[in-house]
Design a protein around this motif. Structure first.
Motif, PDB file in Angstrom:
ATOM      1  N   GLY A  33       5.398   9.775   3.599  1.00 53.91           N
ATOM      2  CA  GLY A  33       6.003  11.072   3.906  1.00 53.91           C
ATOM      3  C   GLY A  33       6.680  11.107   5.253  1.00 53.91           C
ATOM      4  O   GLY A  33       6.697  10.116   5.983  1.00 53.91           O
ATOM      5  N   ALA A  34       7.270  12.265   5.532  1.00 55.10           N
ATOM      6  CA  ALA A  34       7.772  12.488   6.886  1.00 55.10           C
ATOM      7  C   ALA A  34       6.571  12.414   7.830  1.00 55.10           C
ATOM      8  O   ALA A  34       5.432  12.630   7.413  1.00 55.10           O
ATOM      9  N   ARG A  75       0.812  -1.211   0.000  1.00 56.50           N
ATOM     10  CA  ARG A  75       0.000   0.000   0.000  1.00 56.50           C
ATOM     11  C   ARG A  75       0.846   1.262   0.000  1.00 56.50           C
ATOM     12  O   ARG A  75       0.438   2.300  -0.533  1.00 56.50           O
ATOM     13  N   GLU A 134       4.184  18.702  -0.068  1.00 56.65           N
ATOM     14  CA  GLU A 134       4.484  19.514   1.111  1.00 56.65           C
ATOM     15  C   GLU A 134       3.816  20.890   1.074  1.00 56.65           C
ATOM     16  O   GLU A 134       3.446  21.434   2.113  1.00 56.65           O
ATOM     17  N   LYS A 190       2.680  14.181  12.281  1.00 55.85           N
ATOM     18  CA  LYS A 190       2.331  14.399  13.698  1.00 55.85           C
ATOM     19  C   LYS A 190       3.572  14.707  14.524  1.00 55.85           C
ATOM     20  O   LYS A 190       3.501  15.458  15.505  1.00 55.85           O
TER      21      LYS A 190
HETATM   22  C1  HXC Z   1       1.885  10.827   9.879  1.00 60.15           C
HETATM   23  C2  HXC Z   1       0.478   9.598   8.524  1.00 60.15           C
HETATM   24  C3  HXC Z   1       1.118  10.100   7.358  1.00 60.15           C
HETATM   25  C4  HXC Z   1       2.211  11.024   7.546  1.00 60.15           C
HETATM   26  C5  HXC Z   1      -0.445   8.771   6.738  1.00 60.15           C
HETATM   27  N1  HXC Z   1      -0.490   8.775   8.073  1.00 60.15           N
HETATM   28  N2  HXC Z   1       0.507   9.562   6.269  1.00 60.15           N
HETATM   29  N3  HXC Z   1       0.868   9.964   9.754  1.00 60.15           N
HETATM   30  N4  HXC Z   1       2.549  11.341   8.822  1.00 60.15           N
HETATM   31  N5  HXC Z   1       2.897  11.516   6.517  1.00 60.15           N
HETATM   32  C6  HXC Z   1      -1.410   8.038   8.962  1.00 60.15           C
HETATM   33  C7  HXC Z   1      -2.785   8.636   8.978  1.00 60.15           C
HETATM   34  O1  HXC Z   1      -2.832   9.716   9.854  1.00 60.15           O
HETATM   35  C8  HXC Z   1      -3.608   7.467   9.440  1.00 60.15           C
HETATM   36  O2  HXC Z   1      -3.471   7.318  10.835  1.00 60.15           O
HETATM   37  C9  HXC Z   1      -2.905   6.269   8.806  1.00 60.15           C
HETATM   38  O3  HXC Z   1      -1.591   6.731   8.471  1.00 60.15           O
HETATM   39  C10 HXC Z   1      -3.574   5.790   7.533  1.00 60.15           C
HETATM   40  O4  HXC Z   1      -3.738   6.901   6.659  1.00 60.15           O
HETATM   41  P1  HXC Z   1      -5.158   7.346   6.058  1.00 60.15           P
HETATM   42  O5  HXC Z   1      -5.059   8.778   5.720  1.00 60.15           O
HETATM   43  O6  HXC Z   1      -6.273   6.936   6.939  1.00 60.15           O
HETATM   44  O7  HXC Z   1      -5.209   6.460   4.747  1.00 60.15           O
HETATM   45  P2  HXC Z   1      -5.882   6.826   3.334  1.00 60.15           P
HETATM   46  O8  HXC Z   1      -7.224   7.453   3.555  1.00 60.15           O
HETATM   47  O9  HXC Z   1      -5.790   5.601   2.516  1.00 60.15           O
HETATM   48  O10 HXC Z   1      -4.934   7.957   2.695  1.00 60.15           O
HETATM   49  C11 HXC Z   1      -3.596   7.647   2.394  1.00 60.15           C
HETATM   50  C12 HXC Z   1      -2.837   8.963   2.092  1.00 60.15           C
HETATM   51  C13 HXC Z   1      -2.995   9.963   3.282  1.00 60.15           C
HETATM   52  C14 HXC Z   1      -3.366   9.620   0.815  1.00 60.15           C
HETATM   53  C15 HXC Z   1      -1.366   8.579   1.867  1.00 60.15           C
HETATM   54  O11 HXC Z   1      -2.654   9.264   4.480  1.00 60.15           O
HETATM   55  C16 HXC Z   1      -2.118  11.179   3.191  1.00 60.15           C
HETATM   56  O12 HXC Z   1      -2.417  12.112   2.450  1.00 60.15           O
HETATM   57  N6  HXC Z   1      -1.021  11.196   3.948  1.00 60.15           N
HETATM   58  C17 HXC Z   1      -0.118  12.343   4.045  1.00 60.15           C
HETATM   59  C18 HXC Z   1       0.679  12.503   2.780  1.00 60.15           C
HETATM   60  C19 HXC Z   1       1.593  13.709   2.863  1.00 60.15           C
HETATM   61  O13 HXC Z   1       1.167  14.850   2.939  1.00 60.15           O
HETATM   62  N7  HXC Z   1       2.874  13.439   2.853  1.00 60.15           N
HETATM   63  C20 HXC Z   1       3.898  14.467   2.922  1.00 60.15           C
HETATM   64  C21 HXC Z   1       4.246  14.679   4.358  1.00 60.15           C
HETATM   65  S1  HXC Z   1       5.303  16.086   4.536  1.00 60.15           S
HETATM   66  P3  HXC Z   1      -4.781   7.329  11.790  1.00 60.15           P
HETATM   67  O14 HXC Z   1      -4.200   7.286  13.167  1.00 60.15           O
HETATM   68  O15 HXC Z   1      -5.531   8.578  11.471  1.00 60.15           O
HETATM   69  O16 HXC Z   1      -5.520   6.101  11.376  1.00 60.15           O
HETATM   70  C22 HXC Z   1       6.820  15.521   4.193  1.00 60.15           C
HETATM   71  C23 HXC Z   1       7.882  16.537   4.417  1.00 60.15           C
HETATM   72  C24 HXC Z   1       9.257  16.137   4.013  1.00 60.15           C
HETATM   73  O17 HXC Z   1       7.043  14.419   3.845  1.00 60.15           O
HETATM   74  C25 HXC Z   1      10.254  17.104   4.525  1.00 60.15           C
HETATM   75  C26 HXC Z   1       9.927  18.547   4.401  1.00 60.15           C
HETATM   76  C27 HXC Z   1       9.038  19.132   5.480  1.00 60.15           C
END
Ligand code: HXC
Length: 257
Positions: free
Chosen positions: A64-65, A59, A131, A68
């Motif tokens: 990402g980072a 999956r 981001e 939380k």
């Molecule tokens: C912390 C995360 C996470 C993340 C997912 N989860 N991505 N927790 N950090 N990056 C957690 C969710 O909170 C959730 O926990 C569980 O994983 C499952 O995710 P869901 O969202 O319920 O699943 P789904 O609906 O299938 O969606 C999947 C997804 C979505 C599209 C990937 O989770 C999402 O958009 N995630 C964030 C993607 C993102 O923005 N990444 C970039 C991060 S910033 P719970 O406890 O709620 O069940 C980054 C910065 C790099 O990487 C360095 C510069 C700052």
């Protein structure tokens, strides 16, 4: 060694690192960074290892980072604890690393994949640097490595919109080297890694170092680097063995020296 957030295995001459925080889609927090860096540097120091594979789950490679963990930080804290700093030690391993990506490779997950030498994508892979949707910007190398992989036009489009690209667009753009059916991903990644690991380690290290040099030096300097690295390999036993094997029409038996 046992790690809290990853599974580590050795198969032949290949070291496997599987990201294992399924409850958060392998979000990259400080602990998983430390674990991946420790495992990768241990493989790098092991003469029995000739290639490394990094993978996630079906999956998610990594979503990402860990948002939380970062949410409440101040600018000063991000600088002072160099929040993503250890990842530079992962990017610096001498051993080639294959990223086997299935599902989400978002933000830091995409940036981790780009620190690897080869990205193999399942047809289910989804890449993005989202981001800007969080009010920040790529911070684990994304702005610098994506542009080198895909050029300015595509990188600006991907980073400024935060949109997702699928495996086909990622391959067309030059972000990934090959796309395979999801069911074949690990087998194909293993084949690539086995192939690399079958070669002479000094030649593999030198070739990776020269590829890295190409990313950061002007052409003339890179060509000088290549010339020296190439010449140095003629003092290895494996160069003599590799060329003797060709002359004798047999497979080489490299001894990694
Ligand atoms: C912390 C995360 C996470 C993340 C997912 N989860 N991505 N927790 N950090 N990056 C957690 C969710 O909170 C959730 O926990 C569980 O994983 C499952 O995710 P869901 O969202 O319920 O699943 P789904 O609906 O299938 O969606 C999947 C997804 C979505 C599209 C990937 O989770 C999402 O958009 N995630 C964030 C993607 C993102 O923005 N990444 C970039 C991060 S910033 P719970 O406890 O709620 O069940 C980054 C910065 C790099 O990487 C360095 C510069 C700052």
């Amino acid at each position: 060694t046992e790690y809290a957030t990853i599974v580590v295995e050795t198969r032949g001459r290949v070291g496997w690192i599987t990201l294992n925080r399924p409850e958060v889609l392998n979000a990259l927090d400080t602990q998983i960074m430390r674990d991946v860096v420790a495992a990768a540097t241990a493989f790098d120091a092991d003469e029995g290892i000739g290639a490394i594979v990094v993978t996630g789950s079906e999956r998610a490679f990594a979503a990402g980072a860990d948002i939380k963990e970062m949410e409440s930080k101040t600018a000063r804290e991000m600088v002072e604890d160099d929040h993503f700093g250890d990842w530079s030690r992962f990017a610096a391993v001498r051993t080639p690393v294959v990223a086997a990506v299935s599902g989400y490779a978002l933000g830091g997950g995409c940036e981790l994949a780009m620190m690897c030498d080869i990205i193999l994508a399942a047809d289910t892979a989804k890449f993005a640097l989202p981001e800007l949707n969080l009010g920040v910007m790529p911070g684990m190398g994304g702005t610098q490595r994506l542009i080198r992989a895909v050029g300015y036009a595509k990188a600006a489009d991907i980073i400024l919109t935060g949109r997702r690209i699928d495996a086909v667009e990622a391959e067309r753009s030059g972000l990934v080297s090959r796309v395979v059916p999801a069911s074949d991903l690990l087998e194909e990644a293993g084949k690539i890694a086995d192939t690399i690991a079958s070669k002479s380690l000094p030649s593999v290290y030198a070739a990776k170092a020269a590829l890295d040099a190409a990313m950061e030096t002007p052409l003339a300097e890179g060509l000088r680097f290549e010339k020296e690295a190439f010449a140095a390999l003629f003092d290895t036993e494996d160069q003599k063995e590799g060329m003797a094997a060709f002359r004798e029409k047999r497979a080489p038996e490299f001894r990694n020296r």
